[in-house]
Design a protein around this motif. Structure first.
Motif, mmCIF file in Angstrom:
data_model
loop_
_atom_site.group_PDB
_atom_site.id
_atom_site.type_symbol
_atom_site.label_atom_id
_atom_site.label_comp_id
_atom_site.label_asym_id
_atom_site.label_seq_id
_atom_site.Cartn_x
_atom_site.Cartn_y
_atom_site.Cartn_z
ATOM 1 N N ARG A 74 0.831 -1.209 0.000
ATOM 2 C CA ARG A 74 0.000 0.000 0.000
ATOM 3 C C ARG A 74 0.863 1.255 0.000
ATOM 4 O O ARG A 74 0.534 2.249 -0.672
ATOM 5 N N ASP A 77 2.258 1.873 -3.441
ATOM 6 C CA ASP A 77 1.175 2.342 -4.312
ATOM 7 C C ASP A 77 0.945 3.837 -4.131
ATOM 8 O O ASP A 77 0.752 4.575 -5.114
ATOM 9 N N GLN A 81 1.473 6.834 -6.892
ATOM 10 C CA GLN A 81 0.392 7.760 -7.240
ATOM 11 C C GLN A 81 0.876 9.210 -7.139
ATOM 12 O O GLN A 81 0.558 10.042 -7.995
#
Length: 266
Positions: A74, A77, A81
């Motif tokens: 996570r 990620d 982003q």
């Protein structure tokens, strides 16, 4: 094998940890102030437990060549982003800091080990992590390791939640420094709490010359309600005060987070 540390961070908003209030912000403010002093030229930097990238992006914004890794998918990620909205050419990977075979020997000028160490509950794991950090670090490079002091944590937890004001838990933390995720009185995940003396001995054993050792947040977590009530000028005064005493031995032992920085001798 199930990794309980990863599970914990997959369900925790690490991206808010250093930014939500003054008592938390002081950790970042103090740390980057020290970084500005000890990292004076453009470097190739590995942030091997980058979380959601607060330090990685700070370094990238200053023009450093940054690689950001983390064991929690996570987190990576979220970094990716963010990268989609910037011009940074930051490399990223999901990576366990006890095995950084992805990188060749002596690749980086600076290695940030600001997270893995205090979640490694066996000596073997900690040795692997430090050895890998040292291996990928160039001679003369800097290894930055964060840890949580053993004799601070119990009083902090006990003040936060009386459920953990427990003699057996206090004895366990003092004698072993280890908290398992499934302990009867577990208040966090698998964690290892160490000390100034232990960390300095480990660095010396790994042929790392200690160049700095400082408390990131000091007493702010214990005084959080007061710290968060101050106006901007009052908070600035406290940050300056903390910075001026953050290397004092008594403050190192009473801080929630501490950093030791060492130079690789060979």
């Amino acid at each position: 094998m199930k990794n309980h540390v990863v599970d914990t961070y997959e369900n925790y908003k690490e991206e808010d940890r250093l930014t939500t209030n003054n008592a938390r912000k002081i950790e970042f403010i103090t740390t980057v102030r020290v970084f500005d002093e000890v990292i004076t030229s453009k470097c190739k930097i590995l942030d091997c437990a980058a979380g959601t990238g607060i330090y990685a992006f700070w370094f990238a914004d200053k023009g450093h060549d940054v690689t950001a890794t983390d064991i929690t998918p996570r987190h990576i990620d979220i970094i990716r982003q963010k990268l989609a909205t910037t011009n940074h050419a930051m490399r990223t990977a999901v990576l366990d800091a006890t095995d950084m075979s992805l990188f060749e020997d002596e690749t980086f000028d600076v290695v940030l080990n600001m997270g893995p160490f205090y979640h490694l509950i066996t000596k073997e794991q900690r040795e692997k992590c430090l050895s890998e950090c040292r291996r990928v670090l160039k001679k003369g490079g800097l290894l930055v390791t964060a840890y949580i002091p053993r004799y601070y944590v119990f009083q902090y937890v006990a003040m936060s939640d009386e459920e953990y004001l427990d003699s057996a838990l206090a004895k366990q933390l003092v004698e072993t420094g280890v908290l398992h995720h499934n302990d009867e009185k577990s208040f966090w995940t698998d964690t290892y709490y160490s000390s100034k003396e232990e960390m300095e001995a480990i660095y010396c054993a790994h042929n790392l010359k200690i160049i700095d050792h400082f408390a990131q947040d000091g007493l702010a977590p214990l005084l959080s309600h007061k710290v968060d009530s101050w106006n901007e000028d009052q908070f600035r005064i406290w940050c300056d005060y903390h910075y001026n005493i953050c290397r004092e031995q008594s403050v190192l032992g009473s801080s929630n987070h501490v950093i030791i920085i060492g130079e690789k001798l060979w």
